[in-house]
Design a protein around this motif. Structure first.
Motif, PDB file in Angstrom:
ATOM      1  N   ASP A   1      -7.089   6.040  -6.972  1.00 48.53           N
ATOM      2  CA  ASP A   1      -6.205   4.763  -6.877  1.00 48.53           C
ATOM      3  C   ASP A   1      -6.058   4.426  -8.226  1.00 48.53           C
ATOM      4  OD1 ASP A   1      -8.563   2.807  -7.956  1.00 48.53           O
ATOM      5  OD2 ASP A   1      -9.555   3.830  -6.320  1.00 48.53           O
ATOM      6  N   ASP A   2      -5.167   3.513  -8.511  1.00 47.84           N
ATOM      7  CA  ASP A   2      -4.572   2.746  -9.696  1.00 47.84           C
ATOM      8  C   ASP A   2      -5.118   1.309  -9.657  1.00 47.84           C
ATOM      9  OD1 ASP A   2      -2.947   1.672  -7.642  1.00 47.84           O
ATOM     10  OD2 ASP A   2      -1.173   2.283  -8.599  1.00 47.84           O
ATOM     11  N   GLY A   3      -6.227   1.143  -9.200  1.00 47.06           N
ATOM     12  CA  GLY A   3      -7.074  -0.325  -9.117  1.00 47.06           C
ATOM     13  C   GLY A   3      -7.450  -0.722 -10.493  1.00 47.06           C
ATOM     14  N   PRO A   4      -8.188  -1.664 -10.281  1.00 44.58           N
ATOM     15  CA  PRO A   4      -8.977  -2.094 -11.819  1.00 44.58           C
ATOM     16  C   PRO A   4     -10.456  -0.948 -12.166  1.00 44.58           C
ATOM     17  CG  PRO A   4      -9.892  -3.414  -9.920  1.00 44.58           C
ATOM     18  CD  PRO A   4      -8.913  -2.446  -9.382  1.00 44.58           C
ATOM     19  N   GLY A   5     -10.488  -0.035 -11.432  1.00 45.11           N
ATOM     20  CA  GLY A   5     -11.656   0.797 -11.735  1.00 45.11           C
ATOM     21  C   GLY A   5     -12.953   0.430 -11.420  1.00 45.11           C
ATOM     22  N   MET A   6     -13.835   1.212 -11.808  1.00 47.71           N
ATOM     23  CA  MET A   6     -15.391   1.025 -11.113  1.00 47.71           C
ATOM     24  C   MET A   6     -16.215   1.063 -12.600  1.00 47.71           C
ATOM     25  SD  MET A   6     -17.352   3.338  -8.371  1.00 47.71           S
ATOM     26  CE  MET A   6     -15.943   3.069  -7.359  1.00 47.71           C
ATOM     27  N   THR A   7     -17.301   0.231 -12.634  1.00 41.82           N
ATOM     28  CA  THR A   7     -18.079  -0.001 -13.632  1.00 41.82           C
ATOM     29  C   THR A   7     -19.023   1.520 -13.795  1.00 41.82           C
ATOM     30  OG1 THR A   7     -19.782  -1.227 -12.537  1.00 41.82           O
ATOM     31  CG2 THR A   7     -18.093  -2.270 -13.741  1.00 41.82           C
ATOM     32  N   GLU A   8     -19.501   1.707 -14.875  1.00 40.84           N
ATOM     33  CA  GLU A   8     -20.457   2.851 -15.025  1.00 40.84           C
ATOM     34  C   GLU A   8     -21.913   2.506 -14.545  1.00 40.84           C
ATOM     35  OE1 GLU A   8     -21.511   3.899 -19.223  1.00 40.84           O
ATOM     36  OE2 GLU A   8     -19.053   4.227 -19.453  1.00 40.84           O
ATOM     37  N   GLU A   9     -22.116   1.295 -14.160  1.00 41.02           N
ATOM     38  CA  GLU A   9     -23.530   0.857 -13.624  1.00 41.02           C
ATOM     39  C   GLU A   9     -23.215   1.118 -12.015  1.00 41.02           C
ATOM     40  OE1 GLU A   9     -26.032  -2.934 -12.407  1.00 41.02           O
ATOM     41  OE2 GLU A   9     -24.519  -3.021 -14.030  1.00 41.02           O
TER      42      GLU A   9
ATOM     43  N   LEU B   1       0.786  -1.422   0.004  1.00 44.22           N
ATOM     44  CA  LEU B   1      -0.072  -0.066   0.026  1.00 44.22           C
ATOM     45  C   LEU B   1       0.926   1.200   0.098  1.00 44.22           C
ATOM     46  CD1 LEU B   1      -2.778   1.524   0.270  1.00 44.22           C
ATOM     47  CD2 LEU B   1      -2.482   1.076   2.661  1.00 44.22           C
ATOM     48  N   ARG B   2       0.804   2.001  -0.944  1.00 50.15           N
ATOM     49  CA  ARG B   2       1.462   3.313  -1.153  1.00 50.15           C
ATOM     50  C   ARG B   2       0.293   4.435  -0.941  1.00 50.15           C
ATOM     51  NH1 ARG B   2       3.469  -0.641  -4.095  1.00 50.15           N
ATOM     52  NH2 ARG B   2       1.933  -0.250  -5.701  1.00 50.15           N
ATOM     53  N   PHE B   3       0.795   5.419  -0.090  1.00 45.52           N
ATOM     54  CA  PHE B   3      -0.427   6.514   0.058  1.00 45.52           C
ATOM     55  C   PHE B   3       0.402   7.712  -0.079  1.00 45.52           C
ATOM     56  CE2 PHE B   3      -2.613   9.199   3.113  1.00 45.52           C
ATOM     57  CZ  PHE B   3      -3.938   9.107   2.505  1.00 45.52           C
TER      58      PHE B   3
ATOM     59  N   GLU C   1      -6.531  -4.327  -1.852  1.00 47.81           N
ATOM     60  CA  GLU C   1      -6.723  -5.767  -1.231  1.00 47.81           C
ATOM     61  C   GLU C   1      -6.543  -7.119  -2.253  1.00 47.81           C
ATOM     62  OE1 GLU C   1      -9.291  -7.989   2.102  1.00 47.81           O
ATOM     63  OE2 GLU C   1      -9.458  -5.866   1.773  1.00 47.81           O
ATOM     64  N   PRO C   2      -7.380  -6.758  -3.454  1.00 44.92           N
ATOM     65  CA  PRO C   2      -7.163  -7.912  -4.452  1.00 44.92           C
ATOM     66  C   PRO C   2      -6.045  -8.067  -5.209  1.00 44.92           C
ATOM     67  CG  PRO C   2      -9.488  -6.509  -4.582  1.00 44.92           C
ATOM     68  CD  PRO C   2      -8.182  -5.737  -3.689  1.00 44.92           C
ATOM     69  N   MET C   3      -5.148  -7.014  -5.186  1.00 36.10           N
ATOM     70  CA  MET C   3      -4.080  -6.930  -6.298  1.00 36.10           C
ATOM     71  C   MET C   3      -2.722  -7.299  -5.516  1.00 36.10           C
ATOM     72  SD  MET C   3      -5.719  -5.646  -8.537  1.00 36.10           S
ATOM     73  CE  MET C   3      -4.566  -5.373  -9.877  1.00 36.10           C
ATOM     74  N   GLU C   4      -2.276  -8.627  -6.048  1.00 32.28           N
ATOM     75  CA  GLU C   4      -1.180  -9.167  -5.213  1.00 32.28           C
ATOM     76  C   GLU C   4      -0.022  -8.037  -5.200  1.00 32.28           C
ATOM     77  OE1 GLU C   4       1.981 -12.891  -6.035  1.00 32.28           O
ATOM     78  OE2 GLU C   4       0.176 -12.434  -7.484  1.00 32.28           O
ATOM     79  N   GLU C   5       0.102  -7.140  -6.160  1.00 33.46           N
ATOM     80  CA  GLU C   5       1.297  -6.147  -6.176  1.00 33.46           C
ATOM     81  C   GLU C   5       0.801  -4.884  -5.481  1.00 33.46           C
ATOM     82  OE1 GLU C   5      -1.231  -5.266  -9.847  1.00 33.46           O
ATOM     83  OE2 GLU C   5      -0.529  -7.117  -8.697  1.00 33.46           O
ATOM     84  N   GLY C   6      -0.556  -4.882  -4.821  1.00 34.54           N
ATOM     85  CA  GLY C   6      -0.834  -3.700  -4.126  1.00 34.54           C
ATOM     86  C   GLY C   6      -1.244  -2.455  -5.017  1.00 34.54           C
TER      87      GLY C   6
END
Length: 282
Positions: A203-211, A145-147, A178-183
């Protein structure tokens, strides 16, 4: 007239008394019918008062029960806080300074989370408790986790609903880190946007759906599973709009390439009108 008197004696006050004549008996029947109406209205009033008294008594019982539950909720946290303080001091004396700091942050976070949600705080308070929360999560995730923060300290005087920032950042931790192995990385920015204070949580995660974005912005129920506050994203949106009396106080951006950015546009001063509206809607 005899039939009407017989019905009244049996408690039938809802049937109209009619006499087809134009003499003294008809006049007497009219007076008799007015008496029936008055008695019927009186009975209804007594019934309504009895129902109201019953509901009032039930509310009194519920209030007493809620006061007992409130007292219980006050006892348990105080015991927990005292225990955490003791553990923190013990860890410090034993040379475990990191553990001591962690316990201090946990205690501070719990105290803040138990505050009433209908009370406003300064952005300064919200940022402080957010830092405590992130210290706890960085202990948990370590290098995963990088903040990063970019905060204009001059903007921290504005009023904001309590427990606004933490649930949003928690959402990023749960779904992007949490779901990302590399954080991953969470960036928190506070800047002066001329008319409003702009807060960005990215954040640089997988993103959020439009729905999902639509659900949140339409204040629909979004599960808050995993949130230490128990407060979902939709609840935060609703409280922000009620607090400021504005619809465009929050925006969510999530491009198809990944990552999510939540943007809060906080008015520098709440008007009396928006304050009154938020109270009325409660």
């Amino acid at each position: 007239m005899t039939q009407a008197a017989n019905r009244l004696s049996k408690g039938r006050f809802d049937l109209k008394i009619e006499v087809d004549s134009k003499d003294e008996i008809a006049y007497l029947a009219q007076m008799f019918d007015r008496m029936r109406i008055n008695i019927n209205n009186l009975i209804q009033e007594i019934q309504e008062k009895a129902q109201l008294e019953k509901e009032l008594q039930q509310n009194r019982l519920l209030l007493q029960e809620s006061r007992l539950l409130s007292l219980q909720s006050q006892i348990n946290p105080h015991f927990l806080f005292n225990t955490l303080d003791t553990l923190s001091k013990k860890a410090y004396l034993e040379g475990a300074e990191e553990t001591s700091d962690l316990l201090v942050n946990v205690a501070g976070l719990l105290r803040y989370n138990l505050k009433r949600l209908d009370r406003s705080v300064t952005l300064y308070d919200e940022v402080n408790v957010l830092r405590q929360y992130m210290q706890i999560q960085r202990t948990r995730f370590t290098d995963r986790l990088r903040f990063h923060t970019e905060i204009d300290e001059r903007c921290l005087y504005v009023q904001i609903p309590g427990l606004t920032l933490q649930p949003i950042v928690e959402n990023a931790v749960i779904h992007a880190i949490e779901p990302m192995e590399e954080g991953g990385t969470i960036r928190f920015r506070v800047r002066d946007g001329t008319e409003r204070i702009v807060i960005e949580i990215e954040d640089d995660g997988p993103g959020m759906t439009e729905e999902k974005i639509k659900q949140i912005l339409e204040e629909k129920t979004v599960p808050s599973e995993g949130h230490s506050t128990g407060i979902g994203f939709g609840n935060v949106v609703k409280r922000l709009r009620l607090f400021y009396g504005l619809e465009d106080v929050i925006d969510i951006q999530s491009p198809g390439s990944g990552g999510t950015k939540v943007i809060l546009k906080i008015p520098k001063a709440r008007s009396a009108e928006s304050h009154d509206q938020s109270l009325d809607r409660r």
